[in-house]
Design an enzyme around this catalytic site. Sequence first.
Site, mmCIF file in Angstrom:
data_model
loop_
_atom_site.group_PDB
_atom_site.id
_atom_site.type_symbol
_atom_site.label_atom_id
_atom_site.label_comp_id
_atom_site.label_asym_id
_atom_site.label_seq_id
_atom_site.Cartn_x
_atom_site.Cartn_y
_atom_site.Cartn_z
ATOM 1 N N GLY A 1 0.830 -1.203 0.000
ATOM 2 C CA GLY A 1 0.000 0.000 0.000
ATOM 3 C C GLY A 1 0.862 1.248 0.000
ATOM 4 O O GLY A 1 2.013 1.220 -0.455
ATOM 5 N N SER A 2 0.309 2.325 0.533
ATOM 6 C CA SER A 2 0.999 3.617 0.476
ATOM 7 C C SER A 2 2.167 3.670 1.466
ATOM 8 O O SER A 2 2.212 2.909 2.447
ATOM 9 C CB SER A 2 0.005 4.720 0.815
ATOM 10 O OG SER A 2 -0.570 4.441 2.081
ATOM 11 N N GLY B 1 2.818 2.154 5.368
ATOM 12 C CA GLY B 1 4.041 1.460 5.784
ATOM 13 C C GLY B 1 4.675 2.108 7.005
ATOM 14 O O GLY B 1 5.166 1.427 7.903
ATOM 15 N N GLU C 1 5.719 -3.433 0.633
ATOM 16 C CA GLU C 1 5.660 -3.111 -0.800
ATOM 17 C C GLU C 1 4.872 -1.817 -0.897
ATOM 18 O O GLU C 1 3.638 -1.823 -0.942
ATOM 19 C CB GLU C 1 4.919 -4.224 -1.560
ATOM 20 C CG GLU C 1 5.623 -5.557 -1.554
ATOM 21 C CD GLU C 1 6.777 -5.654 -2.552
ATOM 22 O OE1 GLU C 1 6.985 -4.707 -3.329
ATOM 23 O OE2 GLU C 1 7.462 -6.683 -2.538
HETATM 24 P P1 NAD Z 1 -3.465 2.279 1.317
HETATM 25 O O1 NAD Z 1 -2.151 2.476 1.971
HETATM 26 O O2 NAD Z 1 -4.509 3.296 1.522
HETATM 27 O O3 NAD Z 1 -4.100 0.870 1.810
HETATM 28 C C1 NAD Z 1 -3.441 -0.344 1.597
HETATM 29 C C2 NAD Z 1 -3.922 -1.365 2.604
HETATM 30 O O4 NAD Z 1 -3.428 -1.019 3.900
HETATM 31 C C3 NAD Z 1 -5.442 -1.437 2.754
HETATM 32 O O5 NAD Z 1 -5.831 -2.774 2.921
HETATM 33 C C4 NAD Z 1 -5.691 -0.627 4.013
HETATM 34 O O6 NAD Z 1 -6.887 -0.946 4.680
HETATM 35 C C5 NAD Z 1 -4.487 -1.014 4.837
HETATM 36 N N1 NAD Z 1 -4.106 -0.068 5.906
HETATM 37 C C6 NAD Z 1 -4.095 1.285 5.827
HETATM 38 N N2 NAD Z 1 -3.636 1.799 6.990
HETATM 39 C C7 NAD Z 1 -3.327 0.744 7.787
HETATM 40 C C8 NAD Z 1 -2.826 0.626 9.127
HETATM 41 N N3 NAD Z 1 -2.532 1.702 9.853
HETATM 42 N N4 NAD Z 1 -2.650 -0.608 9.647
HETATM 43 C C9 NAD Z 1 -2.929 -1.706 8.906
HETATM 44 N N5 NAD Z 1 -3.436 -1.656 7.646
HETATM 45 C C10 NAD Z 1 -3.630 -0.444 7.102
HETATM 46 O O7 NAD Z 1 -3.178 2.065 -0.247
HETATM 47 P P2 NAD Z 1 -4.215 1.968 -1.468
HETATM 48 O O8 NAD Z 1 -4.792 3.310 -1.743
HETATM 49 O O9 NAD Z 1 -5.121 0.812 -1.292
HETATM 50 O O10 NAD Z 1 -3.219 1.552 -2.667
HETATM 51 C C11 NAD Z 1 -2.426 2.457 -3.374
HETATM 52 C C12 NAD Z 1 -1.018 2.523 -2.821
HETATM 53 O O11 NAD Z 1 -0.445 1.217 -2.769
HETATM 54 C C13 NAD Z 1 -0.078 3.316 -3.726
HETATM 55 O O12 NAD Z 1 0.790 4.078 -2.923
HETATM 56 C C14 NAD Z 1 0.681 2.250 -4.497
HETATM 57 O O13 NAD Z 1 1.917 2.670 -5.008
HETATM 58 C C15 NAD Z 1 0.827 1.202 -3.434
HETATM 59 N N6 NAD Z 1 1.065 -0.116 -4.012
HETATM 60 C C16 NAD Z 1 2.319 -0.647 -3.924
HETATM 61 C C17 NAD Z 1 2.600 -1.873 -4.509
HETATM 62 C C18 NAD Z 1 3.978 -2.462 -4.449
HETATM 63 O O14 NAD Z 1 4.105 -3.653 -4.733
HETATM 64 N N7 NAD Z 1 5.015 -1.716 -4.118
HETATM 65 C C19 NAD Z 1 1.577 -2.595 -5.158
HETATM 66 C C20 NAD Z 1 0.309 -2.035 -5.218
HETATM 67 C C21 NAD Z 1 0.067 -0.788 -4.632
#
Ligand code: NAD
Length: 500
Positions: free
Chosen positions: A236-237, A241, A258
Amino acid sequence: MNATSDLRTRAAAALGRCGVDLPDGGALAVTSPVDGTELARLPLHSAEDVDVAIGHAARAFEQWRDVPAPVRGRLVRRLGELLVEHKSDLAELVTLEVGKIPSEAAGEVQEMIDVCDFAVGLSRQLYGRTMPSERPGHRLMETWHPLGVVGVISAFNFPVAVWSWNTAIALVCGDPVVWKPSETTPLTALACDALLRRAADDVGAPDGLHHVVLGDATVGESLVDDPRIALVSATGSVRMGRLVAPRVAARFGRCLLELGGNNAAIVTPSADLDLTVRGVVFSAAGTAGQRCTTLRRLIVHRSIVDTVVERIGKAYSGLRVGNPFDEGVLVGPLVSEKSYEAMRSALDRAAADGGVVVAGGERVDVSGNGVYVSPALVRMPGQTEVVQEETFAPILYVLTYDDLDEAIALHNAVPQGLSSSIFTLDQREAEQFLSRSDCGIANVNIGTSGAEIGGAFGGEKETGGGRESGSDSWKAYMRRATNTVNYSTELPLAQGVEFG
Ligand code: NAD
C-alpha cells in the site's frame, strides 16, 4: 435491466460461479468505480473475528508445517487449475471492483496462475546450502523451515495478484495466510478465498489454512499487532508502511513492505522513438495511472524533448477514456473522487511551479457516477516537490537533461525506489543506468510497469525494501536454521578453542 442492476447482477453471478454466497447485508458498502453502483454490502469483521481467524490459522500451521513441501505444492497446483477455470470470472470482478479494462484484469489473473506454477516448482526447490566445516568430521549446513502465519494486507489496485504472490509462496513454504484485502475490493477477495478453500478440500489439506478478514485500517492493525502473525506482508501507500513497520518491529515480528513508487524513465538521443512512445504511454496512462509501477517522471535529453513530448501528446489524444466494459476503451476510471482531488491538486501545484499541461488532465464525462480523467502530460522546469511525490493518478511529468550523469542524478533524487527504465540503443548508457538506478526494478527499452512474476518484485528507500513473487523471495516466508553435525568421535571446538 438498467445499467446499475446489470453490474450488480454480473458481480453476483461471477461470485456465484466462484462459489461465494453473498451475505444479506452489512456495514461495508462495495461500490464499483465504473459507475458508482453499489455491488454488495458485506459485514465488517471485528477485532474478535480477527483473533478467531488467527487462532484457526495458528492451529492449521501445526499440521501444515509437517506436510512435506512437494505435497504442499499439490494444493497450490489445484488452486492454479481453479484459477484457470475461473479466469474470466475473476477478471470480471477485477473490472467491476477496480475499473481495470478487461485485458488488464485478465492479465492480473494470469499473474496469479503464473505464480502458482512458479510456487509448485518451488515446492521441490526450497534449497539450503552446505558449507565446508572448519572442523574434521563435521557437516555445516542450513535448512529452511516454515515460519508461521502470514498476515497479508493488500492495496486496492492489484486486488488479486498481490494476494497470490504472497499466498502461493507462503503455502508451499508451510505458512497459513490471514488476508486483509483493501476495504474497496472485498468481493475479489471472497472469490479467491472460495477457490482456495475448494482447492484445499479437493486435495485434503487441513482446515483453516486461509482466512479473509474484511475491514479498514483498524482490522489491519489487529493483524499487525498480533504476535501469532510471524510475517506481516503489507502492500500500500508509504503512509501505511510508516504506521505498520514500527508496530511490527515493536514486537520483533517480520515485515515485508511493498509501498508506493515514483517511477521514472530516461529517454536518450539514441532511443528508438516508436518503441519509446508505446512503452511510455502504456506505463504512464495504463490502469489510469493507478499502478505502483506507473511511470510518473520522464527524463528526456534536451535534443529530442520537443519531439518526444509532441509524439506522446499525440498518442494521448488517441487514448479512449471511458467505461472499461466498452469496446476500445484503454483508460478506465479513477478509484474515487478523492483520487481526482489529489490529481487536481497536484496539477495546480505543478502549474504554480511553472509546469505546463501539454495534454489531458481534464475530467471526462462518462455516464453514471464514475470518476474519469484524461491522462495528463506536464512539462516541468525542474523536479519540484510535487514531482517528488507519488500522486496515484495519471500524471506524467517531463523533465529535461543534458548529460547522462545529470539524468541519473535526477532519476534517483526522489524518496521512492520501485521501478525505473532507460530507452537507449547505446549499450554503455544502458549498463551505466542499470548499475546506478537505485530502484528494485531497472529496465532497458521497456516501460516501468508490467513486471513478470519470475523476478523478485519490490523496491528500495520509501518503497519499503520488500521482495515478493519470483527468484528467492520465498526466503522471507521461511526461517533459516544453521545446523552443525558432528559425525566424528572427537569434539573439536570452533576457532581452535581449548576447554578443559
Ligand atoms: P493504502 O495504503 O490506503 O491501503 C493499503 C492497505 O493497507 C489497505 O488494505 C488498508 O486498509 C491497509 N491499511 C491502511 N492503513 C493501515 C494501518 N494503519 N494498519 C494496517 N493496515 C492499514 O493504499 P491503497 O490506496 O489501497 O493503494 C495504493 C497505494 O499502494 C499506492 O501508494 C501504491 O503505489 C501502493 N502499491 C504498492 C505496490 C507495491 O508492490 N510496491 C503494489 C500495489 C500498490
